[in-house]
Design an enzyme around this catalytic site. Sequence first.
Site, PDB file in Angstrom:
ATOM      1  N   GLY A   1      31.666 -41.963  30.328  1.00  0.00           N
ATOM      2  CA  GLY A   1      31.972 -42.844  31.456  1.00  0.00           C
ATOM      3  C   GLY A   1      32.488 -42.059  32.647  1.00  0.00           C
ATOM      4  O   GLY A   1      33.698 -41.980  32.880  1.00  0.00           O
ATOM      5  N   TYR A   2      31.608 -41.461  33.384  1.00  0.00           N
ATOM      6  CA  TYR A   2      31.984 -40.648  34.546  1.00  0.00           C
ATOM      7  C   TYR A   2      31.573 -41.334  35.855  1.00  0.00           C
ATOM      8  O   TYR A   2      32.392 -41.784  36.620  1.00  0.00           O
ATOM      9  CB  TYR A   2      31.297 -39.273  34.475  1.00  0.00           C
ATOM     10  CG  TYR A   2      32.059 -38.202  33.738  1.00  0.00           C
ATOM     11  CD1 TYR A   2      32.883 -38.508  32.666  1.00  0.00           C
ATOM     12  CD2 TYR A   2      31.938 -36.863  34.110  1.00  0.00           C
ATOM     13  CE1 TYR A   2      33.569 -37.515  31.985  1.00  0.00           C
ATOM     14  CE2 TYR A   2      32.614 -35.866  33.436  1.00  0.00           C
ATOM     15  CZ  TYR A   2      33.432 -36.191  32.376  1.00  0.00           C
ATOM     16  OH  TYR A   2      34.092 -35.206  31.720  1.00  0.00           O
TER      17      TYR A   2
ATOM     18  N   THR B   1      24.634 -43.181  29.550  1.00  0.00           N
ATOM     19  CA  THR B   1      23.442 -42.969  28.736  1.00  0.00           C
ATOM     20  C   THR B   1      23.653 -43.442  27.302  1.00  0.00           C
ATOM     21  O   THR B   1      24.641 -43.060  26.664  1.00  0.00           O
ATOM     22  CB  THR B   1      23.068 -41.477  28.748  1.00  0.00           C
ATOM     23  OG1 THR B   1      22.860 -41.091  30.101  1.00  0.00           O
ATOM     24  CG2 THR B   1      21.805 -41.220  27.944  1.00  0.00           C
TER      25      THR B   1
ATOM     26  N   GLU C   1      28.450 -28.292  29.457  1.00  0.00           N
ATOM     27  CA  GLU C   1      27.188 -29.016  29.466  1.00  0.00           C
ATOM     28  C   GLU C   1      26.079 -28.157  30.059  1.00  0.00           C
ATOM     29  O   GLU C   1      24.953 -28.182  29.608  1.00  0.00           O
ATOM     30  CB  GLU C   1      27.364 -30.299  30.292  1.00  0.00           C
ATOM     31  CG  GLU C   1      26.145 -31.205  30.301  1.00  0.00           C
ATOM     32  CD  GLU C   1      26.299 -32.361  31.290  1.00  0.00           C
ATOM     33  OE1 GLU C   1      27.353 -32.459  31.944  1.00  0.00           O
ATOM     34  OE2 GLU C   1      25.348 -33.142  31.407  1.00  0.00           O
TER      35      GLU C   1
END
Lengths: 378, 398
Positions: free
Chosen positions: B126-127, B160, B244
């Site tokens: 949740g960014y 996502t 990432e």
Amino acid sequence: MDFNFTEEQTMVRDGLTRLVRESYDFETRRGVIESDSGWRPELWAQIAEMGLLGMPFSEEDGGFGGGAIDSLVVMEEFGRGLVVEPYVPTVVCAGGFFKHAGSAEQKEEHIGGIVDGSRVYAFAYAEPRGRYDLADLETTAKKDGDGYVLNGHKAVVIAAPWASHLIVTARTSGERRDHDGISVFVVDKNADGVVTRDYPTVDGRRASDVYFENVSVGADALIGEEGKALPLIELVVDEATAAQCAEACGAMKCAQEMTVEYSRQRKQFGTPIGKFQVLQHRMVDMFVEYEQSVSMAYLATLKLGESEVERKSAVSAAKVRIGQAAHHVGQEAIQIHGGMGMTDELAIGHYFKRLTIFDAEFGNVDHHMKRHIALASG
Amino acid sequence: MNLDFSTEETAFRNEVRTFIEENYPKNVSADGLRDDLSPEDMVAWHKVLGEKGWSVPAWPAEYGGTDWTPTQRYIWSEENARINAIMPLPFGASMVGPVIYTFGNEAQKEQHLPGIRSGDVWWCQGYSEPGAGSDLASLKTTAVRDGDHYVINGQKTWTTLAQHADWGFFLCRTDPDAAKPQEGISFILVDMKSPGIEVRPIKLIDGGYEVNETWLTDVRVPVENLVGEENRGWTYAKFLLAHERSGIAGVARSKRAVEQLREIADKELLDGKPLMQDFDFARKVSQLDIDLAALEITELRTLAGEEAGRGPGPESSILKIKGTEIQQRLTELTLEAVGHYGTPYYRDLSDAGSNEYPIGPDYAQHAAASFFNMRKTSIYGGSNEIQRNIISKMILGL
């Protein structure tokens, strides 16, 4: 897998960095390339003394037991300094032919002369109508008794004005572009019938168009086997290409750093132009192009000893990628320097010119792309 | 300097290749689109790897990692790419996991790491918010302390696969008065079954439902779900983004995709001859091949640096930029290669059990959807423009 240089290679690099900084600053270089001779034989002697000319030869051949990675180290530093002295023609090209195919006598004489700096060689392979095809030769060498008689015209032979000897590719039999029937000779530049027209190149070096008019050479002038030299020529040219790729990386690195530095100094609209994001991203792309180029120069160099297909494929991939990067970085560097980039007094234009001409040496992007495609489709 | 793999590394390659051949779930087809897979299929290989102890190879051994060298991890990703394996989703294994073992407390490690390793717990991120994309620090979702709880309100987007998620890690504003927007953000773990969470699917241009809007209305989260210190979340978020990026080059997978592209172009015809023999097309494929070789060596140089204890630093931004450009170019050329049969909208056109004529060759079916879908790669994970900002600032010093 290992991407480190040996302690020795690191020392060589540091030594060269110092040499370039201390005696190859931009103003000195400018004076030298505009002088009559266009180079510094005394610097060549100094480089020989440092042992750099003997690095890629085995100890048995009178060298110091290194290889292609040593040439990569040297040429990257030469690229940073835009050094014009003929390391690739003499050490990588001529040295390569003798190393791979020279007789014991040839090795002793010629490698000896290369290592101690007493002899300078130029590589006369290109012809006016042959473009980048190494087999498209109209220069002939006719058997004459024990020796040969050479006739023909070689184009833009880099470093020939400084050379004592020429390495010459010629047809001993067959038709233009045949793969068989090609031989390699070493010719004393002072031999009767060798006629040269010397000139400067746009990137600060010197070259000659060389005419062979019934030049007689002995049997000992032939390097390797008569008529079977094409694979040898391809190997040496691949080695030279890899070394030249390293040189381009060094020049690109400088062009990129100089551009970043200039963008910090130059103010417009009351602020350094390096604060503009549109320019920042373009300089980042120059940096990324440089990093990809270093990777490709490593790949090409590390694959030189592999199978013929692997070697050619890697060298062509590198020449394509670095050729593209060299154009990109050179042109962006001029654009970001603005009007100052157009002046002869700033170093950046000279880096740009070297990076531009790099593409045309030993086959340009299109030539190597075709070779890469042909190899990929088997 | 050399490109050789050591004897141990070659033995390792053989070991993992055999393991993959023997244990990869036979029913999980890896050749289609990810959202054609059931949630069970998506984690099937993860669960096998969890049992073997190979699901989170990059983690320190004490938290269940493998102690593999960067080179071994590279070999591992190459071997999985050979069969297009559906790898563990990044949200747990590569994103929140490292944040928890690096900045979390013992209770959080105990509670969350086992489920991430095993693949039993599905995580989402949740960014982003509708108003906070590249400018992530401007996010507005708030977490207000109320006794032993935070009360979270706001809207996240691009979450996502949140439709399957058990847990989410959220960036929330805990200090609206901080001097800089980056200083008032906290990193909070949220049970996705909490009351007040609503996940709404977003249909993407490829027709798939991969991402969601996530609405949070008075969601009560125990304070022990705060990771690290309150208002220090931005530091953890940046750490996570660097993590990432390091795997984002996707070299092994792209190498495999180039092979597949060549296979397709060998079957397609132009002027009665294989498309692959057409010089114009061959040139584009070779360019891709060459760019990929440059990226591969750049990644190996980065790995070698890691083995020597350097990085991955801002150079990983190069891997992200070039890796995603290549992934996009690959799908673009694949779409070009399939010609006419890139046009039909294949989604939901199932031929299974039907006696109708099939539409186009199998390899054409995902070409357009993949191309459309892969446009996301230069946008997510810090857009490629943000990566350039990072290089400009951190490497060029501008």
